[in-house]
Motif scaffolding. Structure first.
Motif, PDB file in Angstrom:
ATOM      1  N   ARG A 229       0.826  -1.206   0.000  1.00 16.72           N
ATOM      2  CA  ARG A 229       0.000   0.000   0.000  1.00 16.72           C
ATOM      3  C   ARG A 229       0.863   1.259   0.000  1.00 16.72           C
ATOM      4  O   ARG A 229       0.567   2.235  -0.681  1.00 16.72           O
ATOM      5  N   CYS A 231       3.669   1.575  -1.265  1.00 18.08           N
ATOM      6  CA  CYS A 231       4.249   1.700  -2.609  1.00 18.08           C
ATOM      7  C   CYS A 231       3.211   2.101  -3.657  1.00 18.08           C
ATOM      8  O   CYS A 231       3.535   2.221  -4.839  1.00 18.08           O
ATOM      9  N   GLY A 232       1.958   2.269  -3.230  1.00 17.11           N
ATOM     10  CA  GLY A 232       0.912   2.718  -4.144  1.00 17.11           C
ATOM     11  C   GLY A 232       0.075   1.624  -4.763  1.00 17.11           C
ATOM     12  O   GLY A 232      -0.797   1.914  -5.601  1.00 17.11           O
ATOM     13  N   ALA A 233       0.297   0.366  -4.383  1.00 16.04           N
ATOM     14  CA  ALA A 233      -0.490  -0.732  -4.962  1.00 16.04           C
ATOM     15  C   ALA A 233      -1.948  -0.636  -4.522  1.00 16.04           C
ATOM     16  O   ALA A 233      -2.234  -0.378  -3.351  1.00 16.04           O
ATOM     17  N   VAL A 234      -2.853  -0.837  -5.462  1.00 19.87           N
ATOM     18  CA  VAL A 234      -4.288  -0.822  -5.153  1.00 19.87           C
ATOM     19  C   VAL A 234      -4.948  -2.165  -5.432  1.00 19.87           C
ATOM     20  O   VAL A 234      -6.084  -2.403  -5.019  1.00 19.87           O
ATOM     21  N   ASP A 244      -0.732  -0.017  -9.500  1.00 22.79           N
ATOM     22  CA  ASP A 244      -1.227   1.162  -8.806  1.00 22.79           C
ATOM     23  C   ASP A 244      -2.476   1.662  -9.508  1.00 22.79           C
ATOM     24  O   ASP A 244      -2.945   1.056 -10.485  1.00 22.79           O
ATOM     25  N   VAL A 250       3.599  -2.523  -9.753  1.00 25.20           N
ATOM     26  CA  VAL A 250       4.298  -2.343  -8.479  1.00 25.20           C
ATOM     27  C   VAL A 250       5.088  -3.626  -8.255  1.00 25.20           C
ATOM     28  O   VAL A 250       4.517  -4.684  -8.014  1.00 25.20           O
ATOM     29  N   GLY A 287      -7.558   0.307 -11.567  1.00 27.71           N
ATOM     30  CA  GLY A 287      -6.149   0.154 -11.910  1.00 27.71           C
ATOM     31  C   GLY A 287      -5.933  -0.911 -12.964  1.00 27.71           C
ATOM     32  O   GLY A 287      -5.133  -0.736 -13.893  1.00 27.71           O
TER      33      GLY A 287
END
Length: 327
Positions: A229, A231-234, A244, A250, A287
């Motif tokens: 999260r 690191c921007g992962a969705v 992301d 990611v 995403g």
């Protein structure tokens, strides 16, 4: 009453249109007994009843998704308050779509997850053909059938006809060097090569959640999910390709330990059908759509509406900044 007799009874009632009174006379049983037997036929899976929503209910929303994201098809199920029923509704629609598009000699690469497993459970077809359902990822015994592409592939082949091909490798290994060796193994490489040549891929979309099926099965720890999260992962495709909100990858160490198709492999498959029925997956689906991998999106009315709203909210600020920069 034997299974064959129960099947004949159900066929006479549901297919041939005989009434319970007709069946009572023909089988010399009371109407109450006939009613109980018909219910038993449903419970034993001999009969499956589906209620199909009218295409008009979701047609505008499907068109909106196609126009916005450049996908070829959207399959949207009406909402249901019960999550298990919601998954079943969507799975039934995807299974019906597959029944329409599957042809002889097609190859279908099969992923894992509850939504993909549900498709195999709710598939019904009377058409004879010979597609091949091939595992797109290795096996993972701890997760049960929903985490086992081989189990799902075999059931799809039983429901639609054709055959299945097992990937004789674990889904997850402890060392990247072991993975590299398996990728070139004579028992593994031909199956993955066939999956890469697939005409259709069935994949799930996952969200970043400490209670996700991947965490429960030991693929990731809650701390690793928290780091993702940051690191921007969705969300993810196939359980391990993290993205992301803009659809960018990611990178995680686990990706180098999984025996399965990569993102570039998926991009080369003509029809990637991505399935998501859980309301927590809105951001993940957005995403995934932006990643440019999905050809057909199968999701719910609630998720589709939320995606449209979220896409507006995340796109407009970027547009505004761009306009300001050109002034």
């Amino acid at each position: 009453m034997t299974t064959d007799e129960l099947t004949r009874l159900a066929t006479l009632y549901y297919v041939d249109g005989l009434t319970q009174e007709d069946l009572s006379k023909q089988f010399s049983l009371s109407r109450a007994k006939i009613g109980r037997l018909l219910k038993r036929a449903q419970e034993e899976g001999i009969v499956e009843i589906r209620v199909r929503h009218h295409p008009r209910d979701t047609r505008d929303l499907e068109r909106e998704l196609i126009d916005r994201f450049g996908i070829e098809k959207a399959i949207v199920s009406v909402n249901h308050k019960d999550q298990d029923k919601q998954r079943e509704l969507l799975a039934g629609l995807v299974a019906s779509h597959l029944d329409r598009i599957l042809t002889n000699d097609m190859i279908v690469a099969v992923g894992i997850g509850r939504n993909i497993n549900a498709i195999s459970e709710h598939a019904i077809s009377s058409t004879q053909r010979s597609p091949t359902f091939v595992c797109a990822i290795g096996g993972f015994y701890r997760g049960g059938e929903v985490m086992n592409a081989d189990h799902i592939s075999r059931r799809l082949a039983a429901r639609f006809g054709g055959g299945s091909e097992t990937l004789y490798a674990p889904a997850l290994v402890g060392d990247p060097a072991v993975r590299e060796g398996l990728l070139h193994n004579d028992a593994v490489k031909p199956t993955l090569d066939k999956a890469r040549r697939a005409h259709i891929a069935l994949v799930g979309v996952g969200d970043i959640n400490e209670d996700s099926i991947m965490v429960r099965n030991g693929w990731f720890s809650p701390d690793e999910i928290a780091e993702l999260r940051k690191c921007g992962a969705v969300g993810d495709l196939m359980g391990y390709h993290f993205i992301d909100i803009a659809g960018r990858p990611v990178v995680t160490p686990v990706r180098d330990r999984v025996i399965g198709l990569g993102m570039e492999d998926l991009k080369r498959i003509p029809n990637v059908i991505a399935v998501a029925s859980e309301n927590t997956k809105t951001t993940a689906v957005l995403g995934a759509l932006r990643a440019g991998v999905i050809t057909t999106l199968a999701t719910t009315e609630a998720i589709a509406q939320s995606i449209v709203s979220l896409e507006d909210a995340t796109r407009n600020p970027l547009s505004t900044q761009s306009e300001m920069a050109t002034r």
